[in-house]
Design a protein around this motif. Structure first.
Motif, PDB file in Angstrom:
ATOM      1  N   GLN A  22       1.017  -1.185   0.172  1.00  0.00           N
ATOM      2  CA  GLN A  22       0.085   0.172   0.182  1.00  0.00           C
ATOM      3  C   GLN A  22       1.018   1.107  -0.104  1.00  0.00           C
ATOM      4  OE1 GLN A  22      -2.370   0.018   4.060  1.00  0.00           O
ATOM      5  NE2 GLN A  22      -1.293  -0.846   4.425  1.00  0.00           N
ATOM      6  N   ASP A  23       1.505   1.175   0.489  1.00  0.00           N
ATOM      7  CA  ASP A  23       2.953   2.506   0.214  1.00  0.00           C
ATOM      8  C   ASP A  23       2.973   2.963  -0.737  1.00  0.00           C
ATOM      9  OD1 ASP A  23       2.376   2.978   3.260  1.00  0.00           O
ATOM     10  OD2 ASP A  23       4.336   1.436   3.282  1.00  0.00           O
ATOM     11  N   TYR A  24       3.245   1.727  -1.655  1.00  0.00           N
ATOM     12  CA  TYR A  24       4.116   1.626  -3.144  1.00  0.00           C
ATOM     13  C   TYR A  24       2.666   2.111  -3.833  1.00  0.00           C
ATOM     14  CZ  TYR A  24       8.106  -0.325  -1.721  1.00  0.00           C
ATOM     15  OH  TYR A  24       9.452  -0.732  -1.174  1.00  0.00           O
ATOM     16  N   TYR A  25       1.502   1.556  -3.856  1.00  0.00           N
ATOM     17  CA  TYR A  25       0.142   1.721  -4.786  1.00  0.00           C
ATOM     18  C   TYR A  25      -0.242   3.021  -3.908  1.00  0.00           C
ATOM     19  CZ  TYR A  25       0.782  -3.021  -5.582  1.00  0.00           C
ATOM     20  OH  TYR A  25       0.825  -4.117  -6.203  1.00  0.00           O
ATOM     21  N   TYR A  26      -0.683   3.477  -3.133  1.00  0.00           N
ATOM     22  CA  TYR A  26      -1.535   5.024  -2.381  1.00  0.00           C
ATOM     23  C   TYR A  26      -0.672   5.787  -2.217  1.00  0.00           C
ATOM     24  CZ  TYR A  26      -5.025   0.824  -3.083  1.00  0.00           C
ATOM     25  OH  TYR A  26      -5.201  -0.437  -3.959  1.00  0.00           O
ATOM     26  N   ILE A  27      -1.184   6.836  -2.860  1.00  0.00           N
ATOM     27  CA  ILE A  27      -0.622   7.924  -2.666  1.00  0.00           C
ATOM     28  C   ILE A  27      -1.797   9.266  -2.414  1.00  0.00           C
ATOM     29  CG2 ILE A  27       1.694   8.176  -4.615  1.00  0.00           C
ATOM     30  CD1 ILE A  27      -0.357   9.899  -6.202  1.00  0.00           C
ATOM     31  N   GLU A  28      -1.422  10.673  -1.813  1.00  0.00           N
ATOM     32  CA  GLU A  28      -2.556  11.659  -1.414  1.00  0.00           C
ATOM     33  C   GLU A  28      -2.515  11.689  -3.358  1.00  0.00           C
ATOM     34  OE1 GLU A  28      -2.347  15.126   0.945  1.00  0.00           O
ATOM     35  OE2 GLU A  28      -2.037  13.430   2.397  1.00  0.00           O
ATOM     36  N   GLN A  29      -3.562  12.477  -3.549  1.00  0.00           N
ATOM     37  CA  GLN A  29      -4.540  13.121  -4.324  1.00  0.00           C
ATOM     38  C   GLN A  29      -3.604  15.027  -4.549  1.00  0.00           C
ATOM     39  OE1 GLN A  29      -8.159  13.481  -5.225  1.00  0.00           O
ATOM     40  NE2 GLN A  29      -8.242  14.463  -7.275  1.00  0.00           N
ATOM     41  N   GLY A  30      -3.290  15.039  -5.598  1.00  0.00           N
ATOM     42  CA  GLY A  30      -2.668  16.369  -5.617  1.00  0.00           C
ATOM     43  C   GLY A  30      -2.949  16.931  -6.540  1.00  0.00           C
ATOM     44  N   LYS A  31      -2.618  18.338  -6.718  1.00  0.00           N
ATOM     45  CA  LYS A  31      -3.469  18.318  -7.598  1.00  0.00           C
ATOM     46  C   LYS A  31      -3.017  18.669  -9.105  1.00  0.00           C
ATOM     47  CE  LYS A  31      -4.464  22.779  -4.056  1.00  0.00           C
ATOM     48  NZ  LYS A  31      -5.482  23.581  -4.186  1.00  0.00           N
ATOM     49  N   HIS A  32      -2.277  18.984  -9.544  1.00  0.00           N
ATOM     50  CA  HIS A  32      -0.953  18.865 -10.836  1.00  0.00           C
ATOM     51  C   HIS A  32       0.042  17.969 -11.174  1.00  0.00           C
ATOM     52  CE1 HIS A  32       0.361  19.959 -15.187  1.00  0.00           C
ATOM     53  NE2 HIS A  32       1.657  20.564 -13.818  1.00  0.00           N
ATOM     54  N   LEU A  87       9.967   9.272  -5.797  1.00  0.00           N
ATOM     55  CA  LEU A  87      10.133   7.443  -6.357  1.00  0.00           C
ATOM     56  C   LEU A  87       9.389   6.869  -4.941  1.00  0.00           C
ATOM     57  CD1 LEU A  87      11.297   8.657  -8.898  1.00  0.00           C
ATOM     58  CD2 LEU A  87      12.924   6.103  -8.002  1.00  0.00           C
ATOM     59  N   LEU A  88       8.489   5.787  -4.678  1.00  0.00           N
ATOM     60  CA  LEU A  88       7.663   5.108  -3.482  1.00  0.00           C
ATOM     61  C   LEU A  88       8.506   3.909  -2.806  1.00  0.00           C
ATOM     62  CD1 LEU A  88       4.213   6.718  -4.408  1.00  0.00           C
ATOM     63  CD2 LEU A  88       5.790   7.565  -2.813  1.00  0.00           C
ATOM     64  N   GLY A  89       9.260   3.281  -4.366  1.00  0.00           N
ATOM     65  CA  GLY A  89       9.598   2.366  -4.396  1.00  0.00           C
ATOM     66  C   GLY A  89      10.288   1.033  -5.441  1.00  0.00           C
ATOM     67  N   LYS A  90      11.057   0.555  -5.290  1.00  0.00           N
ATOM     68  CA  LYS A  90      10.460  -0.767  -6.876  1.00  0.00           C
ATOM     69  C   LYS A  90      10.674  -2.294  -6.641  1.00  0.00           C
ATOM     70  CE  LYS A  90      15.571  -1.898  -7.575  1.00  0.00           C
ATOM     71  NZ  LYS A  90      17.042  -1.613  -8.149  1.00  0.00           N
ATOM     72  N   LEU A  91      10.026  -2.527  -6.934  1.00  0.00           N
ATOM     73  CA  LEU A  91       9.357  -4.562  -6.884  1.00  0.00           C
ATOM     74  C   LEU A  91      10.346  -4.969  -7.962  1.00  0.00           C
ATOM     75  CD1 LEU A  91       5.858  -4.487  -5.235  1.00  0.00           C
ATOM     76  CD2 LEU A  91       7.937  -4.400  -3.868  1.00  0.00           C
ATOM     77  N   LYS A  92      10.721  -5.875  -7.685  1.00  0.00           N
ATOM     78  CA  LYS A  92      10.582  -7.256  -8.896  1.00  0.00           C
ATOM     79  C   LYS A  92      10.085  -8.080  -9.101  1.00  0.00           C
ATOM     80  CE  LYS A  92      14.513 -10.765  -9.286  1.00  0.00           C
ATOM     81  NZ  LYS A  92      15.729 -11.628  -8.896  1.00  0.00           N
ATOM     82  N   VAL A  93      10.374  -7.815 -10.574  1.00  0.00           N
ATOM     83  CA  VAL A  93       8.652  -8.611 -11.783  1.00  0.00           C
ATOM     84  C   VAL A  93       9.594  -9.886 -11.387  1.00  0.00           C
ATOM     85  CG1 VAL A  93       8.035  -8.857 -13.345  1.00  0.00           C
ATOM     86  CG2 VAL A  93       8.352  -6.727 -12.382  1.00  0.00           C
ATOM     87  N   LYS A  94       8.856 -10.667 -10.899  1.00  0.00           N
ATOM     88  CA  LYS A  94       8.384 -12.134 -10.914  1.00  0.00           C
ATOM     89  C   LYS A  94       8.360 -12.538 -12.475  1.00  0.00           C
ATOM     90  CE  LYS A  94       8.420 -12.685  -5.558  1.00  0.00           C
ATOM     91  NZ  LYS A  94       7.340 -12.870  -5.029  1.00  0.00           N
TER      92      LYS A  94
END
Length: 96
Positions: A22-32, A87-94
């Motif tokens: 969830q820390d990678y997927y979800y953010i607070e909505q911004g204006k632009h 950048l929120l992070g990265k995940l290895k693609v399996k």
């Protein structure tokens, strides 16, 4: 029994991943939102030796943008805030 458990995990995989990352997927909505080229530039600045392989814009205002990269022969998904470029992070693609 094991097949039922693995089947249930597979069935609910999106919900499980949504909770775990969830820390990678979800953010607070911004204006632009930044442009796709600006976001890709942020990723290449952070991972200069990586090759960009894909770009997936956020589909809702509170979702991160995903940029696929290959770095050192490994595939990753980089999650980036489309409003501020953090950048929120990265995940290895399996491999499937």
């Amino acid at each position: 029994m094991m097949l039922a458990i693995t089947g249930a995990i597979y069935l609910f995989k999106p919900q499980i991943q949504s909770f775990l990352y969830q820390d990678y997927y979800y953010i607070e909505q911004g204006k632009h939102e930044l442009s796709p080229s600006e976001l890709v530039e942020k990723v290449t600045d952070h991972y200069p030796n990586a090759v960009i392989t894909r770009y997936r814009p956020s589909d809702v205002p509170t979702r991160s943008t995903e940029v696929g990269i290959v770095q050192d022969d490994e595939s990753y998904t980089v999650f980036i805030n489309p409003y501020n470029g953090h950048l929120l992070g990265k995940l290895k693609v399996k491999a499937s």
